[in-house]
Design an enzyme around this catalytic site. Structure first.
Site, mmCIF file in Angstrom:
data_model
loop_
_atom_site.group_PDB
_atom_site.id
_atom_site.type_symbol
_atom_site.label_atom_id
_atom_site.label_comp_id
_atom_site.label_asym_id
_atom_site.label_seq_id
_atom_site.Cartn_x
_atom_site.Cartn_y
_atom_site.Cartn_z
ATOM 1 N N SER A 186 -24.482 -18.218 -21.008
ATOM 2 C CA SER A 186 -22.720 -18.392 -21.186
ATOM 3 C C SER A 186 -22.130 -17.142 -20.358
ATOM 4 O O SER A 186 -20.924 -17.038 -20.480
ATOM 5 C CB SER A 186 -22.824 -18.000 -22.709
ATOM 6 O OG SER A 186 -23.867 -17.080 -23.284
ATOM 7 N N HIS B 212 -23.230 -25.693 -19.863
ATOM 8 C CA HIS B 212 -22.925 -24.639 -20.969
ATOM 9 C C HIS B 212 -22.451 -25.278 -22.134
ATOM 10 O O HIS B 212 -21.399 -25.833 -22.209
ATOM 11 C CB HIS B 212 -21.902 -23.591 -20.597
ATOM 12 C CG HIS B 212 -21.779 -22.637 -21.494
ATOM 13 N ND1 HIS B 212 -20.480 -21.947 -21.653
ATOM 14 C CD2 HIS B 212 -22.634 -21.926 -22.373
ATOM 15 C CE1 HIS B 212 -20.547 -21.011 -22.435
ATOM 16 N NE2 HIS B 212 -21.779 -20.904 -23.049
ATOM 17 N N GLU C 60 -19.233 -27.158 -20.646
ATOM 18 C CA GLU C 60 -18.665 -26.713 -19.443
ATOM 19 C C GLU C 60 -19.793 -27.053 -18.252
ATOM 20 O O GLU C 60 -20.943 -26.330 -18.396
ATOM 21 C CB GLU C 60 -18.499 -24.968 -19.557
ATOM 22 C CG GLU C 60 -17.161 -24.705 -20.163
ATOM 23 C CD GLU C 60 -16.900 -23.382 -20.493
ATOM 24 O OE1 GLU C 60 -15.826 -22.808 -20.673
ATOM 25 O OE2 GLU C 60 -17.842 -22.240 -20.458
ATOM 26 N N ASN D 103 -14.857 -18.306 -22.614
ATOM 27 C CA ASN D 103 -15.185 -17.129 -22.934
ATOM 28 C C ASN D 103 -14.056 -16.233 -21.929
ATOM 29 O O ASN D 103 -14.101 -15.058 -22.542
ATOM 30 C CB ASN D 103 -16.577 -16.487 -22.650
ATOM 31 C CG ASN D 103 -17.411 -17.027 -23.862
ATOM 32 O OD1 ASN D 103 -17.070 -17.238 -24.977
ATOM 33 N ND2 ASN D 103 -18.917 -17.191 -23.410
#
Ligand code: NAI
Length: 505
Positions: free
Chosen positions: A123, A144, A156, A194
């Site tokens: 991540s 991800h 992702e 993120n």
């Protein structure tokens, strides 16, 4: 590009929370799946855990018993890395450590066929760095998943500098075939989610630090006005402050200390104190047995509002006009600059200036600023702030009007951009910069934020609803108020405003 055929052997390395979830997804999609973990017995335990999950699905009627049996047969724990040699796709979900992951990838590359795809569920680590030093860096890609992998739709697909586009496309198509919503992104700090989500936490933390309101009120505003599933404090209590703070620090460091991503001292203090959230029984809230959750603040007016004047078009707040009428308020319309007049009070959507500053600059008396709502016709709560010169009577009239429209009214201190508006403007700003820098397409970024973190609206579409010009004005005013590069507007917003284009062009 076609997905991997469902008979291609998948190998999942790392049988923790993520590895188990990913193995379940791949097996449910029809692949034979081998699981390996260097902790003896962990892979077998994970397979047994998946079996229990599937049994629950059968009990709930969400999975046929025969299908359960087929999936179970497709999953096999193995004790050695060598047993993974026949895999066509290896997904590693081991400890988040660059050296450990690089070592593993080197070992796997030596074992597997040349065309085997090496995917990482990292991540935060760079896919470019993970692939560096391998003989076939073009076969390395980020895949991800979000936690819990069987339930969260987003994947992702992260391309490093060397990733072969056909490899990324194949993983994208495979994720789709597995029932997921993939997005393409480049290996940049935080990837899409993120990175773009940082301001969601950061703005609430800052508002708390600056005494805007208490945690329960700020959380309630993000939920009841913003349409987010949770406010930032309850969400970080759930995620764990150690985890959330570490992600913020890692993104901040990776961007060479760009103040956009500056971590919060308020959160650091919780981490220092070991108040990590639900898992330790205390974060912003207490989770002790019998602890009562504080209630959000709410203003109450005892007067009744019967009529108001709408001057001009209210922009994104326009649905409020119908809501006022539907609730029995006599609405008079006339030309003007987009404000609501009730009693002595003037109500307006925040433009990122302090209420007192705007009252003085625009020559308005008794100014009440309203926050953004996702949908003004259905929101159940709204934040207001007011100029220092306001009379009690004028404030009371403003509260009475909003209450009559069925809104709970929560006061926040006179800070720029209130709560939801400032948070959404900053999330959209980050999303715009991510588009500008080629991290992902506007459509993929909006999709990622909806599917990965359940945002009620993609941030770029949301900025479009607010109006690009207004979003930009809010950010400009925030930057002017604080004098910090944290609030600098993205060039893409400025360009869109100048050209009259949209963020999805
Ligand atoms: P975890 O700690 O639950 O599981 C990691 C597993 O990997 C453990 O069972 C451990 O024994 C095993 N392991 C460690 N080193 C190994 C090695 N060299 N060879 C084989 N097995 C090894 O961790 P979790 O939460 O499942 O995370 C795994 C990866 O997924 C990390 O890269 C993390 O950043 C990423 N991730 C985690 C998410 C989360 O919410 N937990 C969400 C998305 C990605």
């Amino acid at each position: 590009m076609s997905p991997l055929a469902s008979d291609v052997q998948v190998a999942v390395i790392g049988a923790g929370a993520m590895g188990a979830g990913i193995a379940q997804v791949a097996a449910q999609a029809g692949h034979p799946v081998k699981m390996y973990d260097n902790r003896p017995g962990a892979a077998a335990q994970a397979v047994a855990g998946i079996d229990r999950q599937l049994t629950r699905l059968v009990e709930k009627g969400k999975l046929q018993a025969a299908e359960h049996e087929m999936i179970r047969l497709r999953l096999s724990p193995v004790d050695t890395l060598e047993a993974l040699a026949d895999a066509g796709l290896v997904i590693e979900a081991i400890v988040e450590n660059l050296q450990v992951k690089q070592t593993l990838l080197r070992q796997i590359e030596a074992l597997c066929a040349d065309d085997c795809i090496l995917a990482s569920n990292t991540s935060s680590l760079s896919i470019t760095s993970l692939a560096a030093g391998l003989a076939r860096p073009q076969q390395v890609v980020g895949m991800h998943f979000f936690n819990p992998a069987p339930l969260m739709a987003l994947v992702e697909v992260v391309s490093g500098l060397a990733t072969e586009p056909a490899v990324a496309s194949c993983i994208y198509a495979t994720a789709q075939a597995w029932g997921k919503q993939p997005v393409h992104t480049r290996s940049t700090p935080g990837f899409i989610v993120n990175r773009v989500a940082r301001p969601f936490y950061a703005e609430s933390l800052r508002l708390l630090q600056e005494g805007a309101a208490d945690c329960a009120s700020l959380d309630a505003l993000l939920r009841d006005a913003g349409g987010f599933r949770m406010g930032a404090f309850e969400l970080t209590d759930l995620i764990g402050h150690d985890v959330n703070y570490a992600v913020t620090c890692s993104v901040f460091d990776a961007f060479y200390g760009d103040f956009r991503f500056q971590p919060s001292l308020v959160q650091k203090e919780l981490v220092d104190a070991g108040r990590l959230g639900r898992k330790t029984g205390q974060g912003f809230y207490s989770y002790a047995e019998g602890a009562e959750r504080p209630t959000p603040a709410e203003l109450c007016s005892l007067t009744s509002a019967e009529a108001c004047v709408i001057e001009g078009h209210l922009g994104v707040m326009q649905p409020l006009v119908e809501r006022l009428s539907l609730n029995g308020i006599a609405v008079t319309r006339r030309a003007g600059s987009g404000v609501i007049l009730v009693g002595d009070a003037t109500l307006a959507l925040s433009d990122g200036r302090l209420a007192s500053q705007r009252a003085r600059e625009d020559g308005l008396r008794n100014l009440v600023l309203l926050d953004l709502a996702l949908d003004y016709s259905t929101a159940t709560r709204i934040a207001i702030s007011w100029s220092a010169d306001i009379t009690e009577n004028a404030r009371d009239h403003a509260v009475a009007l909003l209450q009559r429209a069925g809104l709970k009214v929560t006061a926040v201190a006179d800070l720029p951009g209130l709560v939801v508006l400032r948070t959404v403007a900053m999330i959209a700003n980050e999303a715009a910069d991510a588009v500008l820098q080629g991290v992902g397409s506007a459509a993929d970024i909006d999709l990622a934020m909806r599917a990965g973190v359940n945002y009620p609206c993609g941030p770029l579409a949301w900025a479009g609803n607010i109006g690009i010009a207004h979003t930009l004005r809010v950010l400009d005013n925030l930057q002017r108020s604080y004098g910090e590069s944290r609030y600098r507007p993205s060039l893409l917003l400025r360009r869109c405003e100048a050209t009259g284009g949209t963020l999805h062009d």
